[in-house]
Write an enzyme that holds these catalytic residues in place. Structure first.
Site, PDB file in Angstrom:
ATOM      1  N   PRO A   2       0.772  -1.244   0.000  1.00 23.24           N
ATOM      2  CG  PRO A   2      -0.673  -1.495   1.768  1.00 23.24           C
ATOM      3  CD  PRO A   2       0.634  -1.944   1.254  1.00 23.24           C
ATOM      4  CD  GLU A   3       5.394   2.372  -2.339  1.00 26.62           C
ATOM      5  OE1 GLU A   3       5.630   3.394  -2.991  1.00 26.62           O
ATOM      6  OE2 GLU A   3       6.155   1.403  -2.296  1.00 26.62           O
ATOM      7  CE  LYS A  59       3.411   5.848   1.465  1.00 23.36           C
ATOM      8  NZ  LYS A  59       4.624   5.468   2.221  1.00 23.36           N
ATOM      9  CG  HIS A  93      -3.679 -12.439   8.001  1.00 19.61           C
ATOM     10  ND1 HIS A  93      -3.243 -13.122   9.114  1.00 19.61           N
ATOM     11  CD2 HIS A  93      -3.048 -13.009   6.944  1.00 19.61           C
ATOM     12  CE1 HIS A  93      -2.379 -14.051   8.743  1.00 19.61           C
ATOM     13  NE2 HIS A  93      -2.242 -14.007   7.433  1.00 19.61           N
ATOM     14  NE  ARG A 112       5.408  -6.777   8.647  1.00 18.03           N
ATOM     15  CZ  ARG A 112       6.440  -6.096   8.156  1.00 18.03           C
ATOM     16  NH1 ARG A 112       6.640  -6.071   6.859  1.00 18.03           N
ATOM     17  NH2 ARG A 112       7.246  -5.461   8.948  1.00 18.03           N
ATOM     18  NE  ARG A 250      11.599   1.284   4.684  1.00 18.94           N
ATOM     19  CZ  ARG A 250      10.391   1.539   4.197  1.00 18.94           C
ATOM     20  NH1 ARG A 250       9.885   2.744   4.280  1.00 18.94           N
ATOM     21  NH2 ARG A 250       9.668   0.580   3.657  1.00 18.94           N
TER      22      ARG A 250
END
Length: 268
Positions: A2-3, A59, A93, A112, A250
């Site tokens: 998800p960007e 986002k 999830h 996550r 990153r």
DNA sequence: CTAGATGTTAAGGT
DNA sequence: CACCTTAACATCTA
């Protein structure tokens, strides 16, 4: 992943599936996702209401309810939306499930759990409070250059900083820099207006094209970095083995031949 | 078993 | 104070 492009696709998905339907209830399967609200408050605010419109900023996805306030989704690293029929299996999830009166549900799925859902009264207030920069697809060239001229630090970190421009994440930052053939560790302070303009155009091009490809890497051009990023990837331009480096915490992937660090020049 | 993965942010350092 | 870097978050895969 998800960007901005992924979130834009989620927005369109939600718009196409979940607007204007009475909500019968909200199943909170994992309250960890609710950072500033509770299952009880969500149910109280949403029951018998409906989603009437949505808007995206960077986002973040905001969904307006006919109760007058907004639901905010952030998808973290692994969040997504799944609309499905009542008799179908709930996604693995699913953390929060909105139950509609039409025998369908919308799940916020997030393995996550870096994502989150909140209730906000006013979108602009939220953006201001979190000091988010302008959306990467809304900003114009003049504003972009004005903001970037004041930035310090390396170009990749600046592109990733949501308080400077909202929406660009790790993968698309690499793609944008690959497109303009700029090393990710280039200091922004040494970029002239021409270089900034090229970056601006690349941002618009890459993000729009990614949206057109449904944010699906398999539908993006082979000439892009993304399909080759990582592993034993080679530069689609020159065939050189791609290189990685840790920049701003990153992993940056880039072509060491096409994206050489600038030494003395102030532009490209 | 360990390292790393698309994001954000609090905490620590300069 | 402004800015930068790191660690932590939860979970799965290579």
């Amino acid at each position: 992943m998800p960007e901005l492009p992924e979130v834009e696709i989620f927005k369109r998905y939600l718009d196409a599936t979940s607007l204007h339907q009475p909500i019968e209830g909200v199943e909170v399967r994992n309250a960890y996702i609710l950072k500033k609200t509770s299952a009880r408050e969500l149910a109280r605010r949403l029951k018998k209401r409906g989603f009437e419109s949505s808007q995206r900023h960077g986002k973040h996805l905001f969904v307006r309810t006919d109760g007058g306030f907004w639901l905010r989704f952030h998808f973290g690293m692994t969040g997504s939306l799944q609309y499905f029929k009542n008799n179908e299996q709930v996604p693995r999830h699913a953390r929060v499930v909105f139950v509609f009166a039409n025998n369908h549900r919308l799940a916020f799925d997030d393995q996550r759990q870096f994502g989150g859902i909140d209730l906000v009264r006013d979108v602009d207030e939220f953006l201001k409070k979190h000091a988010l920069g302008p959306d990467a697809l809304e900003i114009d060239l003049w504003e972009f250059r004005k903001i970037l001229r004041k930035c310090h630090g390396v170009v990749k970190s600046v592109l990733l900083n949501q308080r400077i421009i909202a929406g660009i994440g790790n993968l698309y930052a690499d793609e944008i820099l690959f497109r303009v053939r700029m090393h990710p560790a280039t200091a922004v302070s040494r970029l002239n207006d021409k270089a900034l303009t090229r970056i601006f155009r690349a941002i618009g091009y890459v993000l729009r094209k990614a949206i057109a490809a449904k944010a699906d890497a398999n539908q993006m051009p082979q000439s892009w970095l993304l399909p080759h990023r990582g592993k034993d990837g080679k530069c689609p331009r020159c065939g050189t083995r791609l290189k990685s480096a840790n920049i701003g915490g990153r992993t940056a992937w880039f072509c060491p031949r096409c994206q050489k660090p600038a030494v003395h020049k102030s532009g490209l």
